[in-house]
Write an enzyme that holds these catalytic residues in place. Structure first.
Site: not given
Length: 218
Positions: A59-60, A62-65, A82, A196
């Site tokens: 579902i998503g 990002g840069g880290m996970s 996550k 962030d």
């Protein structure tokens, strides 16, 4: 192809130097790395975490996970999981940062902050199931993968809403800002600084009222 395999064992801080020495075209290398990591992300679909949560979809990312949707195998419970990316999992700093995030989120008990249900590190073989519950295979992880199990929120990211609408109405904007500020105030009371804040980290959830009207919350 050897440099493309070695790169996953190079710490993130030393990768630029590695690119300069081993590769003439950094963009090409990073594209290949991104595609490999996306393939690794897809491999978690069907995986069973903690012997109770079956991952059903991504579902998503990002840069880290990467974040997945998962359902409990025995009760009516949907969660978000996550999982830290491979290149961070090989770094002590990345794992410790993820662990700190788990502890911080767990300390924040507020309606405008997502709740943490569990934290752990995936290692070794991961059981994978079909939708009907039959065993597909056991996948062997190439590196430890820390994960967080969070409550699953039905809604949209503020970044997507802004992309679709372009501009929010005054009442909606005030409601969103208020929710974000309340969450941050709660964090500050626990001596936590987010660092962030951005639209992609804000989820707008719609709750159904008895009269079927929609009530938005952050």
């Amino acid at each position: 192809m050897k440099p493309f395999l070695i790169i996953f064992n190079v710490s993130r801080g030393n990768r630029d130097k590695f690119f300069d020495i081993a590769c003439e075209n950094e963009i090409q290398v990073t594209t290949i790395i991104r595609r490999k990591e996306e393939a690794l992300d897809d491999a978690f679909i069907g995986a069973v975490i903690e012997d109770r949560f079956l991952i059903t979809e991504q579902i998503g990312r990002g840069g880290m996970s990467t974040v997945y949707k998962a359902r409990h195998k025995q009760i009516d419970l949907t969660v978000a999981i996550k999982i830290l990316h491979t290149h961070f999992s090989s770094e002590t700093e990345g794992i410790e940062r993820f662990r700190r995030e788990a502890g911080i989120v767990n300390r924040l008990n507020h309606p405008n902050v997502v709740h943490t249900l569990s934290f752990g590190i995936l290692t070794g073989a991961i059981k994978k199931l079909e939708n009907d519950g039959s065993l597909i295979d056991d996948d062997l992880l190439d590196a430890p993968r820390p994960y967080l199990i969070l409550e699953h929120l039905e809604g949209k990211g503020l970044d997507l809403i802004l992309e679709q609408k372009g501009r929010l109405g005054l009442a909606s904007a005030k409601n969103i800002i208020k929710g974000v500020c309340l969450a941050l105030a709660s964090a500050h009371e626990q001596n936590v600084v987010h660092r962030d804040i951005k639209p992609s980290n804000v989820m707008i959830v719609t709750h159904k009222e008895e009269d079927e009207s929609g009530l938005e919350s952050v």
